[in-house]
Design an enzyme around this catalytic site. Sequence first.
Site, mmCIF file in Angstrom:
data_model
loop_
_atom_site.group_PDB
_atom_site.id
_atom_site.type_symbol
_atom_site.label_atom_id
_atom_site.label_comp_id
_atom_site.label_asym_id
_atom_site.label_seq_id
_atom_site.Cartn_x
_atom_site.Cartn_y
_atom_site.Cartn_z
ATOM 1 C CG HIS B 122 13.745 -2.106 0.350
ATOM 2 N ND1 HIS B 122 14.037 -3.297 0.975
ATOM 3 C CD2 HIS B 122 12.674 -2.344 -0.441
ATOM 4 C CE1 HIS B 122 13.176 -4.222 0.563
ATOM 5 N NE2 HIS B 122 12.337 -3.671 -0.290
ATOM 6 C CD GLN B 205 12.844 -0.355 -7.416
ATOM 7 O OE1 GLN B 205 12.523 -0.267 -8.594
ATOM 8 N NE2 GLN B 205 12.343 -1.288 -6.630
ATOM 9 C CB CYS B 372 10.191 -3.307 2.106
ATOM 10 S SG CYS B 372 9.434 -4.907 1.894
HETATM 11 C C1 LIG Z 1 15.322 -0.034 -3.167
HETATM 12 C C2 LIG Z 1 15.224 -1.505 -2.911
HETATM 13 N N1 LIG Z 1 16.174 -2.118 -2.215
HETATM 14 C C3 LIG Z 1 16.150 -3.440 -1.975
HETATM 15 C C4 LIG Z 1 15.131 -4.236 -2.431
HETATM 16 C C5 LIG Z 1 15.145 -5.698 -2.095
HETATM 17 O O1 LIG Z 1 15.230 -6.482 -3.211
HETATM 18 P P1 LIG Z 1 15.125 -8.064 -3.073
HETATM 19 O O2 LIG Z 1 13.824 -8.326 -2.391
HETATM 20 O O3 LIG Z 1 15.157 -8.552 -4.471
HETATM 21 O O4 LIG Z 1 16.290 -8.510 -2.262
HETATM 22 C C6 LIG Z 1 14.105 -3.645 -3.162
HETATM 23 C C7 LIG Z 1 12.985 -4.450 -3.682
HETATM 24 O O5 LIG Z 1 11.907 -4.550 -3.208
HETATM 25 C C8 LIG Z 1 14.161 -2.253 -3.405
HETATM 26 O O6 LIG Z 1 13.186 -1.648 -4.098
#
Ligand SMILES: Cc1ncc(COP(=O)(O)O)c(C=O)c1O
Lengths: 133, 416
Positions: B122, B205, B372
């Site tokens: 991500h 996740q 993302c």
């Molecule tokens: C694998 C992963 N990492 C990081 C994130 C980022 O999470 P957050 O937007 O709550 O910081 C997400 C969520 O979209 C994710 O799925």
Amino acid sequence: MSEMYTERLLDHYLHPRNRGSLPRHLDEGGSVFVAEEYNPLCGDRVRIEFRVQNGQVAEAYFDGRGCAVCLGAASILTEVIHGKSLDELRSLGRSEFLAELQSSIRPARLKCALLPWIAFRRAAYGEDQSGEE
Amino acid sequence: MLDVDRIRADFPILKRQVHGKPLVYLDNAATSQKPEVVIQALTDYYRQYNANIHRGVHTLAEEATAAYENARRKVGRFINAYSPREVVFVRNTTEAINMVALTWGRAHVREGDVIVLSVMEHHSNLVPWQLLAQSAGAQLEFVELDPQGHLDLEHLRRLLDTHGERVKLVAMSGMSNVLGTINPVAEIAALAHAVGALFLVDSAQSVPHLPVDVQAIGCDFLAFSGHKMLGPTGIGVLWARKEVLQAMPPFMGGGEMIKRVRLRESEWNDIPHKFEAGTPNVAHGIGLGVAVDYLTGIGMENVKAHEQSLAGYALERLAAVPNLHIYGPPCPDRGGVITFNLMRGGELLIHPHDLASILDQEGIAIRAGHHCAEPLMDYYGVPATARASFYIYNTEEEVDRLAEALLRAQDLFGIS
Ligand SMILES: Cc1ncc(COP(=O)(O)O)c(C=O)c1O
């Protein structure tokens, strides 16, 4: 109207009008306007090109890759601007263009629908409408 | 197995209609819905014991402090932390990872050092490391995937062999938010430690959907978000081993993170408070504790089993939808995330954004876009994908509705 994928929009997507590029082998005269826009959120990319002759849009084309909303809107745009003068087309603002689509575009998809119009405004008037949504 | 009917009754939003159809919420990887008990916990705090924490001596402050610190203990137990003091409350996964990059990273990563990531990360487990690598003069390396969408562990071994002790950190997701791949984090931890590197798990996740035990994994950092695990938005967790946290420089300066302040210098507070400058998100911290109770009540093994069974059902059911291409590994190597496109001859038949809009008309919420994870989209050569992701309240009937809607979408677009 509550539908987004109206008959008109889908028809233009499935049977695009004026898809491609201005024929360059003929020297038709007039001036050529081109602009391309990209939406990094969904990867939509659209190019609008048109030739203005005797003060009017004599030919308009679009090409690109993207969703039905974006490409359908691009096809509609080429028809809407055809035969009009750039002076006249100044009044083709954002809401006027959206009205031409005859489809109720949901807020999250406005950028898709407006991408061809943003390209047109840039090509015709050098405006940067990309911050608009 | 889960009593899904009873669980559904706990989530007020699931009674909602969207465009006149019962809501089918399949965007859980983006954020989960919240049970009544979590919603209630927030209003209870504001109605009955709202106060600033740690500094007050009055009753409300005592109650609020106890509830907030109790939530920290619950979270610590939930991931089997060695101590609740290893649980730092932050806003979300993104902030947790940035904190590690900006504090631990700046202190330990030098020119010529290497950080090993994977191509499935991500953006929030990628961009902070790009920033760190640029400022430190360090280098990023990326583990590739096998054709099914598993991490290529042989490639990881080769990268670690090649760069040896120059590798300071390995950072990978516990479960991919796009492919659903469940990564072998304990094995990766051992490989990272063998070259002296630390291992960070992006658990955004995995903590919501799988049993996660930091001691069993043997990781050094773990980051996750409350909003993806039935909790409120704006609260997340950075867990790190006590020794690592103690040695880490502070993140932000201000109240609460200090023990003694003089005009020109200060002494830092003990962990975890050293990393929690200013008034924290008290209400939502308490709400996260309640979400953890709720998940613990169900049992994370059961959560995992339910989602994997739904994923298995979806893979089978969606195989009957023509032109549907599904990304990621087979069961049981994946959790409840199904990412797909309608394709023919390598070309998109319906853009995922159109698909998501059409499904929305039927009350079905899925995600479309790059999730993302733009480098992963590039890796598969597509601009975007559609994604359905499950949680404890989803049912096989909802998967059926998804499959039927995908057929109707193709009809609408005149696809034969
Ligand atoms: C694998 C992963 N990492 C990081 C994130 C980022 O999470 P957050 O937007 O709550 O910081 C997400 C969520 O979209 C994710 O799925």
